[in-house]
Design a protein around this motif. Structure first.
Motif, PDB file in Angstrom:
ATOM      1  N   SER A 257     117.472 -94.311  15.289  1.00  0.00           N
ATOM      2  CA  SER A 257     117.189 -92.835  15.104  1.00  0.00           C
ATOM      3  C   SER A 257     118.251 -91.910  15.522  1.00  0.00           C
ATOM      4  N   ILE A 258     119.098 -90.779  14.805  1.00  0.00           N
ATOM      5  CA  ILE A 258     119.946 -90.000  15.130  1.00  0.00           C
ATOM      6  C   ILE A 258     119.110 -89.068  14.738  1.00  0.00           C
ATOM      7  N   ALA A 259     118.773 -87.825  15.453  1.00  0.00           N
ATOM      8  CA  ALA A 259     118.063 -86.782  14.932  1.00  0.00           C
ATOM      9  C   ALA A 259     118.794 -85.043  15.513  1.00  0.00           C
ATOM     10  N   GLY A 260     117.932 -84.174  15.251  1.00  0.00           N
ATOM     11  CA  GLY A 260     118.875 -83.180  15.320  1.00  0.00           C
ATOM     12  C   GLY A 260     117.802 -81.948  14.186  1.00  0.00           C
ATOM     13  N   ARG A 261     118.105 -80.525  15.256  1.00  0.00           N
ATOM     14  CA  ARG A 261     117.179 -79.750  14.837  1.00  0.00           C
ATOM     15  C   ARG A 261     118.173 -78.681  13.984  1.00  0.00           C
ATOM     16  N   PHE A 262     117.954 -78.290  12.479  1.00  0.00           N
ATOM     17  CA  PHE A 262     118.708 -77.204  11.745  1.00  0.00           C
ATOM     18  C   PHE A 262     117.417 -76.101  11.026  1.00  0.00           C
ATOM     19  N   ASP A 263     118.052 -74.856  11.019  1.00  0.00           N
ATOM     20  CA  ASP A 263     117.227 -74.041  10.467  1.00  0.00           C
ATOM     21  C   ASP A 263     117.092 -74.280   8.841  1.00  0.00           C
ATOM     22  N   PRO A 264     115.480 -73.656   8.840  1.00  0.00           N
ATOM     23  CA  PRO A 264     115.400 -73.857   8.263  1.00  0.00           C
ATOM     24  C   PRO A 264     115.938 -74.246   6.619  1.00  0.00           C
ATOM     25  N   ALA A 265     116.739 -73.129   6.295  1.00  0.00           N
ATOM     26  CA  ALA A 265     118.024 -72.756   5.035  1.00  0.00           C
ATOM     27  C   ALA A 265     117.692 -74.136   4.904  1.00  0.00           C
ATOM     28  N   VAL A 266     119.068 -74.519   6.436  1.00  0.00           N
ATOM     29  CA  VAL A 266     120.558 -75.558   5.800  1.00  0.00           C
ATOM     30  C   VAL A 266     119.180 -76.876   5.696  1.00  0.00           C
ATOM     31  N   ALA A 267     118.027 -77.125   5.851  1.00  0.00           N
ATOM     32  CA  ALA A 267     117.339 -78.501   5.910  1.00  0.00           C
ATOM     33  C   ALA A 267     116.660 -78.196   4.354  1.00  0.00           C
ATOM     34  N   ARG A 268     116.207 -76.609   3.635  1.00  0.00           N
ATOM     35  CA  ARG A 268     115.821 -76.788   2.572  1.00  0.00           C
ATOM     36  C   ARG A 268     116.845 -77.356   1.259  1.00  0.00           C
ATOM     37  N   ALA A 269     118.538 -76.593   1.872  1.00  0.00           N
ATOM     38  CA  ALA A 269     119.469 -76.817   1.022  1.00  0.00           C
ATOM     39  C   ALA A 269     119.909 -78.086   1.110  1.00  0.00           C
ATOM     40  N   PHE A 270     119.772 -78.660   1.753  1.00  0.00           N
ATOM     41  CA  PHE A 270     120.276 -80.226   1.765  1.00  0.00           C
ATOM     42  C   PHE A 270     120.053 -81.196   1.249  1.00  0.00           C
ATOM     43  N   ALA A 271     117.357 -80.508   1.543  1.00  0.00           N
ATOM     44  CA  ALA A 271     116.930 -81.513   0.520  1.00  0.00           C
ATOM     45  C   ALA A 271     117.309 -81.511  -0.801  1.00  0.00           C
ATOM     46  N   ILE A 272     117.517 -79.858  -0.924  1.00  0.00           N
ATOM     47  CA  ILE A 272     118.326 -79.741  -3.002  1.00  0.00           C
ATOM     48  C   ILE A 272     119.240 -80.055  -2.873  1.00  0.00           C
ATOM     49  N   LEU A 273     120.078 -80.804  -2.063  1.00  0.00           N
ATOM     50  CA  LEU A 273     121.399 -81.033  -2.724  1.00  0.00           C
ATOM     51  C   LEU A 273     121.460 -82.807  -2.391  1.00  0.00           C
ATOM     52  N   ALA A 274     120.354 -83.489  -1.763  1.00  0.00           N
ATOM     53  CA  ALA A 274     120.651 -85.020  -1.813  1.00  0.00           C
ATOM     54  C   ALA A 274     119.143 -84.798  -3.267  1.00  0.00           C
ATOM     55  N   VAL A 275     118.236 -83.782  -3.879  1.00  0.00           N
ATOM     56  CA  VAL A 275     117.551 -84.197  -5.594  1.00  0.00           C
ATOM     57  C   VAL A 275     118.779 -83.668  -6.455  1.00  0.00           C
ATOM     58  N   LYS A 276     119.619 -83.436  -6.251  1.00  0.00           N
ATOM     59  CA  LYS A 276     120.246 -82.931  -7.105  1.00  0.00           C
ATOM     60  C   LYS A 276     121.841 -83.900  -7.276  1.00  0.00           C
ATOM     61  N   GLU A 277     122.018 -84.795  -6.339  1.00  0.00           N
ATOM     62  CA  GLU A 277     122.564 -86.133  -6.103  1.00  0.00           C
ATOM     63  C   GLU A 277     122.026 -87.503  -6.491  1.00  0.00           C
ATOM     64  N   ASP A 278     121.084 -87.452  -6.132  1.00  0.00           N
ATOM     65  CA  ASP A 278     119.901 -88.396  -6.607  1.00  0.00           C
ATOM     66  C   ASP A 278     119.868 -89.172  -5.632  1.00  0.00           C
ATOM     67  N   SER A 279     119.893 -88.638  -4.565  1.00  0.00           N
ATOM     68  CA  SER A 279     119.926 -89.368  -3.252  1.00  0.00           C
ATOM     69  C   SER A 279     118.680 -89.220  -2.735  1.00  0.00           C
ATOM     70  N   THR A 280     118.983 -89.512  -1.158  1.00  0.00           N
ATOM     71  CA  THR A 280     118.041 -89.323   0.030  1.00  0.00           C
ATOM     72  C   THR A 280     118.624 -89.013   0.451  1.00  0.00           C
ATOM     73  N   ILE A 281     117.585 -87.982   1.633  1.00  0.00           N
ATOM     74  CA  ILE A 281     118.244 -87.047   2.831  1.00  0.00           C
ATOM     75  C   ILE A 281     119.429 -87.998   3.897  1.00  0.00           C
ATOM     76  N   GLU A 282     117.829 -89.286   3.886  1.00  0.00           N
ATOM     77  CA  GLU A 282     119.057 -90.293   4.918  1.00  0.00           C
ATOM     78  C   GLU A 282     120.543 -90.865   4.168  1.00  0.00           C
ATOM     79  N   ALA A 283     120.021 -91.621   2.777  1.00  0.00           N
ATOM     80  CA  ALA A 283     121.180 -91.471   2.392  1.00  0.00           C
ATOM     81  C   ALA A 283     123.173 -90.454   2.771  1.00  0.00           C
ATOM     82  N   MET A 284     122.303 -89.582   2.141  1.00  0.00           N
ATOM     83  CA  MET A 284     123.324 -88.265   2.362  1.00  0.00           C
ATOM     84  C   MET A 284     124.171 -88.413   3.849  1.00  0.00           C
ATOM     85  N   LEU A 285     122.750 -88.458   5.010  1.00  0.00           N
ATOM     86  CA  LEU A 285     123.247 -88.210   6.376  1.00  0.00           C
ATOM     87  C   LEU A 285     124.207 -89.356   7.465  1.00  0.00           C
TER      88      LEU A 285
END
Length: 83
Positions: A38-66
């Motif tokens: 595991s590689i982890a980091g702490r991000f602002d909630p807005a960044v985490a939310r934007a990343f999750a939205i992007l993953a959904v838009k791309e029909d992917s997962t957060i892990e795959a995008m990371l």
């Protein structure tokens, strides 16, 4: 003293037999995580939310995008991946 939330209430009727409490089974590790780190980091909630939205838009997962992002950074800095 606090009462346990797992305690069963007695209804006062001696004919009822209380069922024994079974231990909660620990979740099994997902097969796709075996041999992974595991590689982890702490991000602002807005960044985490934007990343999750992007993953959904791309029909992917957060892990795959990371994974894609980390591999892009390693390539950018010419860091070889040794196995």
């Amino acid at each position: 003293m606090a009462r346990s939330t797992n305690a069963r209430k007695s209804t006062g009727t001696p004919a009822e037999v209380e069922e024994p409490m079974l231990p909660i089974e620990a979740p099994r590790r997902q097969r796709n995580r075996i041999g992974k780190k595991s590689i982890a980091g702490r991000f602002d909630p807005a960044v985490a939310r934007a990343f999750a939205i992007l993953a959904v838009k791309e029909d992917s997962t957060i892990e795959a995008m990371l994974t894609e992002a980390v591999l892009d950074i390693l390539q950018k800095y010419n860091q070889p991946i040794e196995k």
